[in-house]
Design a protein around this motif. Structure first.
Motif, PDB file in Angstrom:
ATOM      1  N   HIS A   7       0.840  -1.198   0.000  1.00 51.49           N
ATOM      2  CA  HIS A   7       0.000   0.000   0.000  1.00 51.49           C
ATOM      3  C   HIS A   7       0.876   1.249   0.000  1.00 51.49           C
ATOM      4  O   HIS A   7       1.862   1.330   0.737  1.00 51.49           O
ATOM      5  CB  HIS A   7      -0.919   0.006   1.211  1.00 51.49           C
ATOM      6  N   SER A  11      -3.334   5.334  -0.961  1.00 53.48           N
ATOM      7  CA  SER A  11      -4.408   4.935  -0.040  1.00 53.48           C
ATOM      8  C   SER A  11      -3.919   5.157   1.381  1.00 53.48           C
ATOM      9  O   SER A  11      -3.732   6.297   1.801  1.00 53.48           O
ATOM     10  CB  SER A  11      -4.880   3.497  -0.299  1.00 53.48           C
ATOM     11  N   ASP A  12      -3.652   4.097   2.133  1.00 53.77           N
ATOM     12  CA  ASP A  12      -3.295   4.287   3.541  1.00 53.77           C
ATOM     13  C   ASP A  12      -1.874   3.859   3.882  1.00 53.77           C
ATOM     14  O   ASP A  12      -1.576   3.537   5.027  1.00 53.77           O
ATOM     15  CB  ASP A  12      -4.290   3.552   4.451  1.00 53.77           C
ATOM     16  N   GLY A  13      -0.984   3.897   2.894  1.00 51.78           N
ATOM     17  CA  GLY A  13       0.420   3.612   3.152  1.00 51.78           C
ATOM     18  C   GLY A  13       1.204   4.891   3.414  1.00 51.78           C
ATOM     19  O   GLY A  13       0.735   5.988   3.131  1.00 51.78           O
ATOM     20  N   THR A  14       2.410   4.744   3.947  1.00 56.54           N
ATOM     21  CA  THR A  14       3.237   5.923   4.232  1.00 56.54           C
ATOM     22  C   THR A  14       4.335   6.133   3.191  1.00 56.54           C
ATOM     23  O   THR A  14       4.948   7.194   3.159  1.00 56.54           O
ATOM     24  CB  THR A  14       3.888   5.816   5.628  1.00 56.54           C
ATOM     25  N   ASP A  36      -3.372  -0.644  -3.666  1.00 52.17           N
ATOM     26  CA  ASP A  36      -4.023   0.374  -2.850  1.00 52.17           C
ATOM     27  C   ASP A  36      -5.525   0.151  -2.770  1.00 52.17           C
ATOM     28  O   ASP A  36      -6.139  -0.416  -3.678  1.00 52.17           O
ATOM     29  CB  ASP A  36      -3.734   1.766  -3.416  1.00 52.17           C
ATOM     30  N   HIS A  37      -6.118   0.629  -1.685  1.00 54.39           N
ATOM     31  CA  HIS A  37      -7.561   0.524  -1.496  1.00 54.39           C
ATOM     32  C   HIS A  37      -8.291   1.507  -2.401  1.00 54.39           C
ATOM     33  O   HIS A  37      -8.046   2.721  -2.355  1.00 54.39           O
ATOM     34  CB  HIS A  37      -7.928   0.833  -0.040  1.00 54.39           C
ATOM     35  N   ASP A 241       1.559  -7.140   2.812  1.00 57.75           N
ATOM     36  CA  ASP A 241       0.508  -6.204   3.219  1.00 57.75           C
ATOM     37  C   ASP A 241       1.140  -4.984   3.892  1.00 57.75           C
ATOM     38  O   ASP A 241       0.602  -4.435   4.855  1.00 57.75           O
ATOM     39  CB  ASP A 241      -0.485  -6.868   4.166  1.00 57.75           C
ATOM     40  N   CYS A 242       2.266  -4.566   3.343  1.00 61.82           N
ATOM     41  CA  CYS A 242       3.020  -3.445   3.897  1.00 61.82           C
ATOM     42  C   CYS A 242       2.250  -2.135   3.759  1.00 61.82           C
ATOM     43  O   CYS A 242       1.787  -1.788   2.682  1.00 61.82           O
ATOM     44  CB  CYS A 242       4.362  -3.333   3.180  1.00 61.82           C
ATOM     45  N   HIS A 243       2.141  -1.422   4.889  1.00 61.79           N
ATOM     46  CA  HIS A 243       1.555  -0.081   4.902  1.00 61.79           C
ATOM     47  C   HIS A 243       2.613   0.970   5.237  1.00 61.79           C
ATOM     48  O   HIS A 243       2.289   2.134   5.466  1.00 61.79           O
ATOM     49  CB  HIS A 243       0.413   0.002   5.914  1.00 61.79           C
ATOM     50  N   SER A 246       3.660   3.282   9.292  1.00 66.49           N
ATOM     51  CA  SER A 246       2.533   3.376  10.220  1.00 66.49           C
ATOM     52  C   SER A 246       2.273   2.047  10.917  1.00 66.49           C
ATOM     53  O   SER A 246       1.616   1.992  11.940  1.00 66.49           O
ATOM     54  CB  SER A 246       1.268   3.825   9.482  1.00 66.49           C
ATOM     55  N   ARG A 247       2.785   0.978  10.342  1.00 63.98           N
ATOM     56  CA  ARG A 247       2.662  -0.336  10.952  1.00 63.98           C
ATOM     57  C   ARG A 247       4.017  -1.033  10.850  1.00 63.98           C
ATOM     58  O   ARG A 247       4.899  -0.623  10.119  1.00 63.98           O
ATOM     59  CB  ARG A 247       1.578  -1.172  10.250  1.00 63.98           C
TER      60      ARG A 247
END
Length: 269
Positions: A7, A11-14, A36-37, A241-243, A246-247
């Motif tokens: 990601h 979308s919601d990745g950094t 991406d979402h 499933d790397c974001h 942030s995670r």
């Protein structure tokens, strides 16, 4: 190695799409997929950077669906990401995400958290699919939480007081959407979704793969879904499933065989 579940900031990745490709090149990954979402804006810049650095980028997306209150994610690989109907459809989904974020901000305000929509949107770019992680970042910046996960646990998770359900499709409808743009629909992290009994129904609807390799799957689950994929004549895929930052899950953190890329290409052909 490869990583087919990433990601980006679309979308919601950094990481930006280009940064993901650069990281993949450093790790000597053969191929990646930007998933991406509800957004394909990260694909083109990733492909350009991939051509420059020698990393193959597979056009992909991750779409949400609902099954009796259960959130089911479907990955679409080798999609026609420039399809006009598809882009219009994704725009509508992102607008729904925006409205959802607005409602969740209002709920946060009602319980005493001084969070404004502009605080959330500062973590997005034009066209970004606004997600709960963006709300979490705003809460983190203002000191209401100590880490991103705490936001989900206390406020915006499914059992949280500020959670708003997404307006989304059934898994069968999402599979149909992916097939319409010539993509390969794959059930994301089935060990997390826990809908094994419905997989035969998804196959009848056109599902073509299972994500057996995933950062939240243990070795037994990976073996289980590889066996299930073989039973139903499905391909196997995988990714971290790397974001981003942030995670904790990072690109290339699990061992996914690169033969999967060849399987995708054969199925696409």
């Amino acid at each position: 190695m490869i990583d087919l579940h990433l990601h980006s900031t679309a979308s919601d990745g950094t990481y930006t799409p280009e940064e993901l490709v650069m990281l993949a090149a450093k790790l000597k990954l053969r191929a990646i997929a930007i998933t991406d979402h509800d957004n394909v804006d990260g694909i083109e810049p990733a492909i350009k950077e991939g051509n420059r650095l020698g990393v193959e980028v597979i056009p992909a997306i991750e779409l949400s669906s609902d099954l009796d209150g259960q959130d089911i994610h479907i990955l679409g690989y080798c999609i026609d990401y420039e399809h006009i109907w598809f882009k219009k459809h994704l725009k509508d989904l992102r607008e729904a995400r925006y409205e959802r974020a607005l409602k969740m901000v209002e709920r946060l305000q009602k319980i005493g958290l001084d969070i404004l929509l502009k605080d959330v949107l500062k973590y997005t770019r034009d066209g970004t699919a606004v997600g709960r992680v963006h709300l979490a970042k705003a809460m983190l910046e203002k000191g209401y939480i100590d880490n991103i996960q705490e936001a989900f646990n206390k406020y915006i998770g499914k059992k949280g007081p500020c959670y708003i359900k997404k307006s989304i499709y059934t898994p069968e409808e999402v599979i149909k959407i992916i097939k319409k743009v010539k993509g390969i629909p794959v059930l994301a992290h089935p060990g997390v979704s826990k809908v094994d009994e419905f997989i035969p129904n998804f196959v009848k609807a056109g599902l073509q793969g299972l994500e057996a390799y995933h950062s939240r799957h243990n070795s037994a689950q990976t073996r289980k879904y590889k066996k299930m994929a073989n039973k139903f004549g499905l391909i196997v895929t995988g990714g971290s499933d790397c974001h981003g930052l942030s995670r904790e899950l990072l690109i290339g953190s699990i061992n996914v065989p690169d033969s999967i890329v060849d399987d995708l290409k054969k199925l696409k052909a």
